[in-house]
Design an enzyme around this catalytic site. Structure first.
Site, PDB file in Angstrom:
ATOM      1  CD  GLU A  20      -3.112  -1.311   1.953  1.00 53.73           C
ATOM      2  OE1 GLU A  20      -3.201  -0.478   2.870  1.00 53.73           O
ATOM      3  OE2 GLU A  20      -3.911  -2.260   1.824  1.00 53.73           O
TER       4      GLU A  20
HETATM    5  C1  HEM Z   1      -9.251  -1.180   4.468  1.00 51.66           C
HETATM    6  C2  HEM Z   1      -8.732   3.449   5.768  1.00 51.66           C
HETATM    7  C3  HEM Z   1      -4.910   3.701   2.807  1.00 51.66           C
HETATM    8  C4  HEM Z   1      -6.535  -0.234   0.552  1.00 51.66           C
HETATM    9  C5  HEM Z   1      -9.456   0.030   5.070  1.00 51.66           C
HETATM   10  C6  HEM Z   1     -10.436   0.314   6.102  1.00 51.66           C
HETATM   11  C7  HEM Z   1     -10.316   1.618   6.440  1.00 51.66           C
HETATM   12  C8  HEM Z   1      -9.254   2.180   5.645  1.00 51.66           C
HETATM   13  C9  HEM Z   1     -11.121   2.382   7.487  1.00 51.66           C
HETATM   14  C10 HEM Z   1     -11.382  -0.710   6.714  1.00 51.66           C
HETATM   15  C11 HEM Z   1     -12.783  -0.530   6.190  1.00 51.66           C
HETATM   16  C12 HEM Z   1     -13.663  -1.687   6.552  1.00 51.66           C
HETATM   17  O1  HEM Z   1     -13.176  -2.669   7.129  1.00 51.66           O
HETATM   18  O2  HEM Z   1     -14.865  -1.655   6.254  1.00 51.66           O
HETATM   19  C13 HEM Z   1      -7.528   3.846   5.198  1.00 51.66           C
HETATM   20  C14 HEM Z   1      -6.742   5.011   5.606  1.00 51.66           C
HETATM   21  C15 HEM Z   1      -5.650   5.050   4.800  1.00 51.66           C
HETATM   22  C16 HEM Z   1      -5.774   3.943   3.853  1.00 51.66           C
HETATM   23  C17 HEM Z   1      -7.115   5.960   6.730  1.00 51.66           C
HETATM   24  C18 HEM Z   1      -4.478   5.983   4.865  1.00 51.66           C
HETATM   25  C19 HEM Z   1      -3.775   6.089   6.037  1.00 51.66           C
HETATM   26  C20 HEM Z   1      -5.104   2.739   1.849  1.00 51.66           C
HETATM   27  C21 HEM Z   1      -4.361   2.636   0.625  1.00 51.66           C
HETATM   28  C22 HEM Z   1      -4.816   1.518  -0.027  1.00 51.66           C
HETATM   29  C23 HEM Z   1      -5.848   0.928   0.822  1.00 51.66           C
HETATM   30  C24 HEM Z   1      -3.288   3.610   0.150  1.00 51.66           C
HETATM   31  C25 HEM Z   1      -4.426   0.951  -1.361  1.00 51.66           C
HETATM   32  C26 HEM Z   1      -3.146   0.936  -1.786  1.00 51.66           C
HETATM   33  C27 HEM Z   1      -7.303  -0.894   1.479  1.00 51.66           C
HETATM   34  C28 HEM Z   1      -7.676  -2.301   1.388  1.00 51.66           C
HETATM   35  C29 HEM Z   1      -8.411  -2.594   2.544  1.00 51.66           C
HETATM   36  C30 HEM Z   1      -8.518  -1.340   3.296  1.00 51.66           C
HETATM   37  C31 HEM Z   1      -7.323  -3.266   0.262  1.00 51.66           C
HETATM   38  C32 HEM Z   1      -8.960  -3.964   2.956  1.00 51.66           C
HETATM   39  C33 HEM Z   1      -7.786  -4.763   3.509  1.00 51.66           C
HETATM   40  C34 HEM Z   1      -8.181  -5.999   4.293  1.00 51.66           C
HETATM   41  O3  HEM Z   1      -9.334  -6.179   4.667  1.00 51.66           O
HETATM   42  O4  HEM Z   1      -7.284  -6.811   4.547  1.00 51.66           O
HETATM   43  N1  HEM Z   1      -8.758   1.190   4.806  1.00 51.66           N
HETATM   44  N2  HEM Z   1      -6.898   3.228   4.164  1.00 51.66           N
HETATM   45  N3  HEM Z   1      -6.016   1.709   1.934  1.00 51.66           N
HETATM   46  N4  HEM Z   1      -7.823  -0.356   2.634  1.00 51.66           N
HETATM   47 FE1  HEM Z   1      -7.416   1.448   3.344  1.00 51.66          FE
END
Ligand code: HEM
Ligand code: HEM
Length: 346
Positions: free
Chosen positions: A138
């Site tokens: 990420e």
């Molecule tokens: C999951 C916030 C950066 C891809 C999540 C979730 C949140 C979140 C709140 C969980 C949502 C849920 O479970 O319903 C953030 C914040 C970021 C960030 C605050 C910056 C600090 C990124 C970036 C990417 C990304 C840059 C892509 C390169 C994903 C993915 C998941 C996820 C793929 C699911 C992962 C899993 O369940 O294992 N993010 N995100 N996020 N985010 Fe982010």
């Protein structure tokens, strides 16, 4: 004449047989026993009082790509607030054009989930926010480097001081995560469904209301319930029948990786369904682009039932009533780099 009457009677019978189910008189009451309307004000979060200063700092951090090692990825890259709070990709693309293993869920209303991620491995949004920054696929950064980057810009230091008054050295990775959590708590999207729950009969169409009744009758709401229409419990994806191998890739065992308990193999957090019409593709694998198909898959895998096309249409109509009003987010002017700001790496 007799033939005409008979034809009309048959036509009427056929029409009645195929007419959609009536809307139960106690629909709102039953719905309120299963779901909850969104609040009209920003919800409180545990151990992190939400203040205007924290919210605006958190917004800047959420939108700032310089917290990633490459200087390319912000939270908003994968959780684009203009496109439903996600990236609309099968699985996310991050540092060095790497493709991650899972679909990005929306950040909209994420504050209401009992735990974060598809497998619930982060207990809340402040714990969650530390993950992506450090994830190699990420943002590929380190807490130390994030703090060095933020400290190199006087404006950020000023904003952290305002957001965390009384702290001697507030530019920390913990406070970074807390500010982001405060901003995310504002991403609440009241929808026609909420207006209906609050007493407005005209807020949902009759098809959407029939869909809501069906959603509860069929048992979807035995899993997708509560304020986020999901986001609370954990169930095997394939409770009754295993989904196809592309939809449920063998190597992602879901919650098993968190608890190491055999029973948790292929168990996932029940997906929250608010704004689901905006967040294709579906499931943790991101393999399904059509909401109707996703609903039909839920029918077979979770309920053991082939849903009819009419049922699927009604359920999707209900899901459309969960599309809410996304708060206006004015793009902030971010602090300028200085000579000491760490340079991006590829
Ligand atoms: C999951 C916030 C950066 C891809 C999540 C979730 C949140 C979140 C709140 C969980 C949502 C849920 O479970 O319903 C953030 C914040 C970021 C960030 C605050 C910056 C600090 C990124 C970036 C990417 C990304 C840059 C892509 C390169 C994903 C993915 C998941 C996820 C793929 C699911 C992962 C899993 O369940 O294992 N993010 N995100 N996020 N985010 Fe982010
Ligand atoms: C995911 C709808 C029944 C548990 C989903 C998704 C939709 C949906 C649209 C995909 C959301 C997304 O990718 O963002 C429905 C409907 C149902 C139903 C309309 C009734 C016909 C159930 C039941 C259970 C359940 C009864 C629990 C036994 C889950 C789980 C996921 C999910 C665990 C996440 C699957 C994954 O790992 O990708 N549901 N659902 N659902 N649902 Fe359901």
């Amino acid at each position: 004449m007799k033939i005409l009457f008979t034809t009309m009677a048959v036509a009427l019978l056929v029409a009645t047989a195929f007419a959609a189910d009536p809307i139960p008189a106690d629909l709102r009451e039953t719905a309120l026993a299963n779901f909850k309307a969104l609040p009209s004000t920003t919800p409180a979060v545990a151990n992190n009082p939400v203040t205007p200063e924290k919210i605006s700092l958190g917004k800047a951090l959420f939108l700032d790509p310089r917290v990633s090692a490459s200087g390319v990825f912000s939270c908003n890259s994968c959780h684009n607030l203009a496109t439903g709070g996600d990236d609309n990709l099968e699985t996310s693309i991050g540092h060095g054009w790497q493709k991650g293993p899972r679909n990005a869920p929306t950040v909209l209303n994420a504050v209401f989930n009992n735990a974060q991620f598809w497998d619930g491995r982060a207990e809340d949004l402040k714990a969650q926010a530390k993950g992506p920054v450090q994830a190699g696929v990420e943002m590929a950064n380190t807490p130390g480097q994030v703090v060095a980057t933020l400290k190199s810009m006087p404006k950020y230091v000023e904003w952290f001081n305002a957001a965390f008054p009384g702290e001697a050295d507030p530019v920390t990775f913990d406070d970074f995560a807390k500010a982001i959590e405060a901003f995310e708590a504002t991403l609440v999207t009241p929808a026609p469904f909420d207006a209906f729950l609050n007493g407005d009969d005209a807020a949902m169409t009759s098809q959407q209301k029939q869909g809501l009744a069906l959603f509860m009758d069929k048992g979807c709401s035995s899993c997708h319930a509560g304020i986020n229409v999901g986001g609370e419990g954990y169930y095997p994806f394939g409770l009754i029948e295993k989904p196809s191998a592309d939809v449920l890739p063998e190597k992602d065992k879901g919650r098993f990786a968190v608890t190491n308990t055999a029973d948790d193999s292929y168990v996932f957090r029940v997906a929250p369904l608010r704004n689901v019409a905006l967040t294709a593709p579906y499931f943790h694998s991101g393999k399904v682009w059509d909401l109707k198909q996703a609903v039909a898959i839920m029918g077979t895998t979770q309920l053991g039932e082939e849903l009819t096309e009419e049922d699927v249409d009604l359920l999707v109509a209900f899901l459309n009533s969960l599309t809410g009003k996304v708060p206006e987010v004015a793009y902030p002017i971010l602090p300028a780099e200085t000579a000491t700001t760490p340079r991006p790496v590829s």
